[in-house]
Design an enzyme around this catalytic site. Structure first.
Site, mmCIF file in Angstrom:
data_model
loop_
_atom_site.group_PDB
_atom_site.id
_atom_site.type_symbol
_atom_site.label_atom_id
_atom_site.label_comp_id
_atom_site.label_asym_id
_atom_site.label_seq_id
_atom_site.Cartn_x
_atom_site.Cartn_y
_atom_site.Cartn_z
ATOM 1 N N ASN A 262 0.840 -1.201 0.000
ATOM 2 C CA ASN A 262 0.000 0.000 0.000
ATOM 3 C C ASN A 262 0.881 1.260 0.000
ATOM 4 O O ASN A 262 2.028 1.239 0.440
ATOM 5 C CB ASN A 262 -0.877 -0.011 1.254
ATOM 6 C CG ASN A 262 -1.986 1.017 1.189
ATOM 7 O OD1 ASN A 262 -2.911 0.893 0.390
ATOM 8 N ND2 ASN A 262 -1.885 2.052 1.992
ATOM 9 N N GLU B 295 -0.983 1.513 -5.026
ATOM 10 C CA GLU B 295 -1.046 2.875 -5.574
ATOM 11 C C GLU B 295 0.134 3.153 -6.502
ATOM 12 O O GLU B 295 0.007 3.959 -7.430
ATOM 13 C CB GLU B 295 -1.102 3.905 -4.441
ATOM 14 C CG GLU B 295 -2.454 3.980 -3.710
ATOM 15 C CD GLU B 295 -2.681 2.894 -2.667
ATOM 16 O OE1 GLU B 295 -1.739 2.099 -2.407
ATOM 17 O OE2 GLU B 295 -3.790 2.819 -2.100
ATOM 18 N N ASP C 214 -6.171 20.554 9.602
ATOM 19 C CA ASP C 214 -6.576 19.695 8.481
ATOM 20 C C ASP C 214 -7.165 20.547 7.355
ATOM 21 O O ASP C 214 -7.076 21.776 7.374
ATOM 22 C CB ASP C 214 -7.531 18.594 8.966
ATOM 23 C CG ASP C 214 -7.352 17.316 8.141
ATOM 24 O OD1 ASP C 214 -7.293 17.402 6.901
ATOM 25 O OD2 ASP C 214 -7.278 16.219 8.727
#
Ligand code: MN
Length: 434
Positions: free
Chosen positions: A143, A206, A255
């Site tokens: 991953n 990915e 964020d």
């Protein structure tokens, strides 16, 4: 030198006048982040002189969505949506070289990297462009995903790991009583960044998605000591382990909303090796900046485009700037039947569970112009008839107005397409002949 790497991409930006070379000395504490913020949505910036550090810093690399297209050879948003979704369903295996000594320099402390302090209430210096790779211990699947990471000391980081793919791998190692070997790539080609910011299903690597996006031309290398594959030409690689028995406070940190996320206990990474290319650049990624929104939102836009295209003829999809590139979306359609707008609203909520508000407009409205969208709401929308409110549904953890514990929120859809029950000329903008 390889063209398909961050350096090659910056060279292209330099050629098109989209790279600003900053020669004055800058400070990693607020200095770089302030300049990145001031130029948000503008050129990429290469900081050549960083106070107390050898490495240069680059930021705002894909702060405009057309750079993602330039990096992948797509001619439009919709073409890249298709390419990205196709790459996620048809990933292309890479052929890693086993040249273990591909990084020229080894550093001894994280303090040697120009890791930024971005905003005044931050819990510490944060790596924001780090892509973590880890391998499932039971299968061969590797991953790659973005995680913010706060520096604890010379050799330790605490990572925010939401319960998705990396978390699953970490849990597998942990339940077997082992640390999870990981590598962190910093300073990758934009196609690798886009793939790592996307969410193909568990089992789809990915890096293979990025390789498909680049037509099979992505070069990778194996790190022999940990059996992990990384981009061959990325600027910095951290090699280490997610510790099975250690957690640490993570945060406070900003964020995508531009507000502070809550502090949580999160896994700690022990950094065993810090490998950099000679004359390396460290990549900064401004939290809540355009680049953050472009990267985090693009795959979601692609999904919204795909889902809504099943129920109407969709022209454009935009996760808006004011909606943090995540919570609000404008979709333009060519309306064929009364009720298309509401079906598009429902399909958009199904495509992106974090979505909180959708505005559907006709295709004469520019999804990138908030005033144009408001004009459509002002002249084509009636709240008793065209408003959809869905209460107490699962939404985003990032919205401070929602219940961030249960993630329950209320969603709103605005169908601002003109009704087909009235002649269309009532809704058309008057023009002045030339
Ligand atoms: Mn994944």
């Amino acid at each position: 030198m390889a063209e398909l790497c961050l350096r090659g991409f910056l060279q292209r930006l330099r050629g098109s006048g989209e790279l600003l070379v900053w020669r004055d000395e800058v400070d990693i504490r607020y200095g770089v982040s302030r300049i990145l913020k001031e130029h948000d949505g503008g050129p990429a910036i290469l900081f050549e002189s960083v106070k107390g550090h050898e490495l240069r810093v680059v930021g705002n690399v894909v702060s405009k969505r057309d750079r993602l297209m330039a990096a992948t050879g797509a001619s439009s948003d919709v073409e890249l949506y298709k390419k990205l979704l196709d790459a996620c369903s048809n990933p292309l295996r890479t052929k890693p070289s086993s040249d273990g000594a591909f990084m020229e320099v080894e550093l001894s402390s994280l303090k040697e990297l120009p890791i930024l302090i971005h905003y005044e209430g931050d819990g510490g210096p944060y790596i924001t462009s780090g892509i973590v790779v880890a391998r499932d211990p039971e299968t061969d699947f590797q991953n790659a995903s973005f995680h913010r990471m706060m520096v604890i000391d010379d050799k330790r980081l605490v990572l925010r790991i939401v319960p998705r793919h990396l978390y699953r791998i970490y849990e597998k190692y942990r339940s077997a009583g082992k640390d999870a070997p990981v590598a962190v790539m910093i300073g990758c080609h934009p196609a690798v960044m886009l793939a790592a910011a996307s969410s193909p299903p568990y089992g789809v690597s990915e890096l293979h998605v990025a390789n498909r996006l680049l037509g099979g031309r992505l070069e990778t290398a194996m790190l022999p000591e940990v059996g992990l594959e990384v981009e061959r030409w990325c600027e910095v690689v951290l090699v280490g382990r997610l510790l099975r028995g250690e957690i640490h406070d993570e945060g406070p940190f900003v964020d995508i909303t531009g507000t502070y996320d809550i502090v949580r206990k999160q896994p700690v990474m022990a950094v065993d090796r810090i490998l950099v290319r000679s004359d390396a650049m460290y990549q900064a990624l401004l939290p809540a900046g355009s680049e953050h929104r472009v990267l985090m939102g693009f795959f979601r836009e692609a999904l919204i485009w795909s889902y809504t295209s099943r129920v109407a003829e969709v022209k454009a999809v935009r996760l808006t700037k004011g909606g943090c590139g995540w919570l609000h979306c404008v979709i333009s359609i060519r309306k064929a039947t009364e009720g298309d707008g509401k079906n598009v609203i429902l399909a958009a909520f199904a495509a992106h569970p974090s979505l909180k508000m959708v505005v559907v407009v006709d295709d004469d409205i520019d999804v990138d112009d908030p005033s144009d969208v408001e004009w459509a709401v002002a002249t084509r929308f009636q709240a008793d008839r065209d408003l959809v409110v869905i209460g107490r549904v699962r939404g985003s953890s990032l919205d401070p107005s929602a219940d961030q514990r249960t993630l329950l929120t209320t969603k709103m859809g605005i169908d601002a397409t003109r009704t087909l029950t009235k002649p269309s000329h009532h809704f058309e903008r008057a023009r002045i002949p030339s």
